[in-house]
Design a protein around this motif. Sequence first.
Motif, PDB file in Angstrom:
ATOM      1  N   CYS A 336       0.849  -1.194   0.000  1.00 21.27           N
ATOM      2  CA  CYS A 336       0.000   0.000   0.000  1.00 21.27           C
ATOM      3  C   CYS A 336       0.884   1.244   0.000  1.00 21.27           C
ATOM      4  O   CYS A 336       1.745   1.419   0.853  1.00 21.27           O
ATOM      5  N   ALA A 337       0.664   2.119  -0.976  1.00 19.52           N
ATOM      6  CA  ALA A 337       1.545   3.273  -1.157  1.00 19.52           C
ATOM      7  C   ALA A 337       1.162   4.459  -0.287  1.00 19.52           C
ATOM      8  O   ALA A 337       1.898   5.451  -0.244  1.00 19.52           O
ATOM      9  N   PHE A 338       0.022   4.382   0.442  1.00 16.84           N
ATOM     10  CA  PHE A 338      -0.394   5.526   1.263  1.00 16.84           C
ATOM     11  C   PHE A 338       0.611   5.740   2.393  1.00 16.84           C
ATOM     12  O   PHE A 338       1.085   4.772   2.997  1.00 16.84           O
ATOM     13  N   PRO A 339       0.965   6.979   2.707  1.00 18.50           N
ATOM     14  CA  PRO A 339       1.974   7.251   3.732  1.00 18.50           C
ATOM     15  C   PRO A 339       1.627   6.601   5.069  1.00 18.50           C
ATOM     16  O   PRO A 339       0.498   6.724   5.553  1.00 18.50           O
ATOM     17  N   GLY A 340       2.594   5.892   5.647  1.00 21.11           N
ATOM     18  CA  GLY A 340       2.433   5.299   6.956  1.00 21.11           C
ATOM     19  C   GLY A 340       1.825   3.920   6.971  1.00 21.11           C
ATOM     20  O   GLY A 340       1.713   3.317   8.034  1.00 21.11           O
ATOM     21  N   CYS A 341       1.435   3.377   5.810  1.00 23.77           N
ATOM     22  CA  CYS A 341       0.785   2.068   5.770  1.00 23.77           C
ATOM     23  C   CYS A 341       1.807   0.990   5.421  1.00 23.77           C
ATOM     24  O   CYS A 341       2.596   1.146   4.485  1.00 23.77           O
ATOM     25  N   ASP A 342       1.775  -0.123   6.164  1.00 20.34           N
ATOM     26  CA  ASP A 342       2.738  -1.193   5.902  1.00 20.34           C
ATOM     27  C   ASP A 342       2.076  -2.448   5.365  1.00 20.34           C
ATOM     28  O   ASP A 342       2.676  -3.519   5.361  1.00 20.34           O
ATOM     29  N   ARG A 343       0.844  -2.337   4.872  1.00 19.20           N
ATOM     30  CA  ARG A 343       0.140  -3.528   4.403  1.00 19.20           C
ATOM     31  C   ARG A 343       0.754  -4.042   3.110  1.00 19.20           C
ATOM     32  O   ARG A 343       1.074  -3.270   2.210  1.00 19.20           O
ATOM     33  N   PRO A 344       0.939  -5.362   3.022  1.00 24.23           N
ATOM     34  CA  PRO A 344       1.681  -5.958   1.907  1.00 24.23           C
ATOM     35  C   PRO A 344       0.878  -5.968   0.612  1.00 24.23           C
ATOM     36  O   PRO A 344      -0.340  -5.718   0.603  1.00 24.23           O
TER      37      PRO A 344
END
Length: 416
Positions: A336-344
């Motif tokens: 996930c490219a949204f800032p602060g997101c670490d979802r694969p």
Amino acid sequence: MIDELARMESAVASCADAAAWALSERDLIAALDATHRLQQRLAAVQLAVVRELDGRGTAVAQGASSTTVWLRDRLRLDVAAARRLVGLAASVDVAPPAVREALASGVVSVEQARVIADTATTVTVTAGAEVAEKAVGVLVEWAGQFDPTLLRRMGTRILDHVAPDLADAAAKAALAAEDARATRDRHLTLSEQTDGRLRLTGILDAEAAGLLRAAIDPLSAPAGPDDARSPGQRRHDALADVCRLALRTGDLPEHGGDPAQIVVTTDYDTLTRQLGSGTLDIGVRLTPDTVRRLACDATILPAVLGGTSQVLDVGRQRRLITGPLRRALVLRDGGCAFPGCDRPPRWCAAHHIHHWADGGPTNLDNAVLLCGHHHRHLHHSQWTVRLGDDSHPEFIPPAWLDPDQLPRRNHYHRRT
């Protein structure tokens, strides 16, 4: 509160500059006790702030999927620490006031406060608020002698001291509460190390623990008298074997539109010489021997990169029309490219930057990977996304969040 905290920060900075070596042993011990006491009192303030932010929905309003995720990014915590902070804030908030008072005065530690709050919740359900307040008083007194583990053990029989006539019923309630805590606290965290390895941490409930032991114990036995692996290494290899068995069944669900598979990338120069080392789509470097070994267990989909890490060509797979484009997105965004997101990547869907319904094309320059939460958030908020000069996505926050509207990027998936 802000002014007081600023003065406290200044005072702490002065103490940090002081030379500990100049203190006597007695003064060092006194300093240790004082710093611990202040740490707990400051924790009480932090928990109240976290609880208020959580109640206001600040995290979701700023684009995070939860307060836990927001705290992780804001305070640079790991997920487990952020989750504990939110959970403790909630527990202390609903506990009798004496719990907060004990923590604020430095009488109990943060973990002791968690034990007392959990016990108070159980006693309240079983015997009422009045008895729970008595139990808190006793536990706070015991906290001066016992660590959190012993305090929790003693708390299971607290009614023997404050309400003996209700002790048997309370024991049953405590058992049920312990089961509920096990369900609440279950988690598994995968932390990427700098060299591509993963650190596994977590807590399994009784059922999951039984399943794991049943699966890996038979595979963890020594392979023979010459097996030099340690018990920990054998368990590691057993877990890898279980994952290989699961992949070979073909019964795993699809993730993000792709089946379970291995994607190995290489640059153009290496490809023209012959395939050597490779990189998985999650950024892990592989030796040539590992690449060849993986090829025996899974389909290798080659992705060719140019000198600027731009995708030149992606291996095709007939059964998925969008497969090549999606794999290109995975290679570029990493998740996930949204800032602060670490979802694969496999938790993510492709989003059209210029909406397809408005005539936007379906290509790499008009797509970005987003998890379900941030996909919905982008559609229903004032955030916007674009590709930067290096062809990587960057997000523009709304003016109410950042008056300068400086572009933000996700740094969790960037490859070195």
